[in-house]
Design a protein around this motif. Sequence first.
Motif, mmCIF file in Angstrom:
data_model
loop_
_atom_site.group_PDB
_atom_site.id
_atom_site.type_symbol
_atom_site.label_atom_id
_atom_site.label_comp_id
_atom_site.label_asym_id
_atom_site.label_seq_id
_atom_site.Cartn_x
_atom_site.Cartn_y
_atom_site.Cartn_z
ATOM 1 N N LEU A 2 0.842 -1.179 0.000
ATOM 2 C CA LEU A 2 0.000 0.000 0.000
ATOM 3 C C LEU A 2 0.882 1.235 0.000
ATOM 4 O O LEU A 2 1.913 1.275 0.675
ATOM 5 C CB LEU A 2 -0.906 0.001 1.232
ATOM 6 N N HIS A 3 0.490 2.222 -0.770
ATOM 7 C CA HIS A 3 1.240 3.471 -0.821
ATOM 8 C C HIS A 3 0.440 4.536 -0.098
ATOM 9 O O HIS A 3 -0.748 4.682 -0.303
ATOM 10 C CB HIS A 3 1.497 3.887 -2.269
ATOM 11 N N GLY A 4 1.094 5.249 0.737
ATOM 12 C CA GLY A 4 0.439 6.302 1.497
ATOM 13 C C GLY A 4 1.394 6.800 2.556
ATOM 14 O O GLY A 4 2.601 6.565 2.502
ATOM 15 N N GLU A 5 0.830 7.471 3.534
ATOM 16 C CA GLU A 5 1.648 7.987 4.625
ATOM 17 C C GLU A 5 2.324 6.828 5.352
ATOM 18 O O GLU A 5 1.687 5.827 5.683
ATOM 19 C CB GLU A 5 0.757 8.755 5.601
ATOM 20 N N LEU A 6 3.631 6.954 5.566
ATOM 21 C CA LEU A 6 4.370 5.911 6.261
ATOM 22 C C LEU A 6 4.007 5.914 7.738
ATOM 23 O O LEU A 6 3.809 6.964 8.346
ATOM 24 C CB LEU A 6 5.876 6.099 6.074
ATOM 25 N N LEU A 7 3.893 4.726 8.292
ATOM 26 C CA LEU A 7 3.543 4.573 9.705
ATOM 27 C C LEU A 7 4.781 4.211 10.505
ATOM 28 O O LEU A 7 5.793 3.793 9.951
ATOM 29 C CB LEU A 7 2.474 3.491 9.856
ATOM 30 N N LYS A 8 4.673 4.333 11.796
ATOM 31 C CA LYS A 8 5.796 4.030 12.663
ATOM 32 C C LYS A 8 5.361 3.015 13.710
ATOM 33 O O LYS A 8 4.270 3.116 14.275
ATOM 34 C CB LYS A 8 6.260 5.316 13.357
ATOM 35 N N ASN A 9 6.207 2.017 13.965
ATOM 36 C CA ASN A 9 5.946 1.038 15.013
ATOM 37 C C ASN A 9 6.177 1.720 16.357
ATOM 38 O O ASN A 9 7.296 2.094 16.684
ATOM 39 C CB ASN A 9 6.862 -0.172 14.832
ATOM 40 N N PRO A 29 9.305 -2.503 8.298
ATOM 41 C CA PRO A 29 10.215 -1.561 8.980
ATOM 42 C C PRO A 29 10.285 -0.196 8.295
ATOM 43 O O PRO A 29 10.521 0.815 8.934
ATOM 44 C CB PRO A 29 11.567 -2.267 8.927
ATOM 45 N N SER A 30 10.027 -0.166 6.983
ATOM 46 C CA SER A 30 10.055 1.093 6.230
ATOM 47 C C SER A 30 8.865 1.990 6.547
ATOM 48 O O SER A 30 8.841 3.152 6.161
ATOM 49 C CB SER A 30 10.060 0.798 4.727
ATOM 50 N N GLY A 31 7.855 1.446 7.227
ATOM 51 C CA GLY A 31 6.639 2.205 7.514
ATOM 52 C C GLY A 31 5.522 1.939 6.522
ATOM 53 O O GLY A 31 4.418 2.445 6.669
ATOM 54 N N GLN A 32 5.831 1.149 5.508
ATOM 55 C CA GLN A 32 4.841 0.807 4.484
ATOM 56 C C GLN A 32 4.000 -0.389 4.949
ATOM 57 O O GLN A 32 4.491 -1.277 5.646
ATOM 58 C CB GLN A 32 5.565 0.451 3.182
ATOM 59 N N LEU A 33 2.724 -0.401 4.561
ATOM 60 C CA LEU A 33 1.849 -1.523 4.879
ATOM 61 C C LEU A 33 1.777 -2.475 3.696
ATOM 62 O O LEU A 33 1.829 -2.056 2.537
ATOM 63 C CB LEU A 33 0.430 -1.018 5.188
ATOM 64 N N ILE A 34 1.651 -3.759 4.002
ATOM 65 C CA ILE A 34 1.423 -4.760 2.969
ATOM 66 C C ILE A 34 0.226 -5.615 3.383
ATOM 67 O O ILE A 34 -0.025 -5.807 4.570
ATOM 68 C CB ILE A 34 2.650 -5.674 2.725
ATOM 69 N N ILE A 35 -0.503 -6.084 2.385
ATOM 70 C CA ILE A 35 -1.600 -7.010 2.632
ATOM 71 C C ILE A 35 -1.182 -8.347 2.039
ATOM 72 O O ILE A 35 -0.850 -8.433 0.856
ATOM 73 C CB ILE A 35 -2.914 -6.541 1.983
ATOM 74 N N LEU A 36 -1.185 -9.372 2.866
ATOM 75 C CA LEU A 36 -0.802 -10.697 2.398
ATOM 76 C C LEU A 36 -1.969 -11.325 1.646
ATOM 77 O O LEU A 36 -3.114 -11.262 2.091
ATOM 78 C CB LEU A 36 -0.393 -11.573 3.580
ATOM 79 N N MET A 37 -1.654 -11.928 0.512
ATOM 80 C CA MET A 37 -2.699 -12.534 -0.310
ATOM 81 C C MET A 37 -2.387 -14.022 -0.494
ATOM 82 O O MET A 37 -1.716 -14.610 0.339
ATOM 83 C CB MET A 37 -2.797 -11.785 -1.646
#
Length: 106
Positions: A2-9, A29-37
């Motif tokens: 997903l592309h958008g605002e990076l999040l932080k753990n 770790p980069s702050g990017q979200l992924i959806i597993l398919m």
Amino acid sequence: RLHGELLKNANGEDLLSAAVTRGTIQLLPSGQLIILMADHQTTGGYPKVAHVISVDLPKLAQMHANLDLEFELVTHLEAEELFVQQQRDLRQLEQSIKIQLEPYFL
């Protein structure tokens, strides 16, 4: 991805690997979200931040790249009710197709 605002753990700690499944949303770790398919691994060590309900997975799988995506928070009960309704709709469709095809197989 997903592309958008990076999040932080927030806690920044490494996690032990844990089971993941189709629909798991993980924070890299980069702050990017992924959806597993469908091709997801069996375990993952990235934080799991959410999960796409099973009813929505076929829609998600058919989305084109670079389309906007919105999430809505639903309860477990709401997800279950949506799943039951989807199964009813699919059974009804299956019955309709069988009735229409019966004359060809007599």
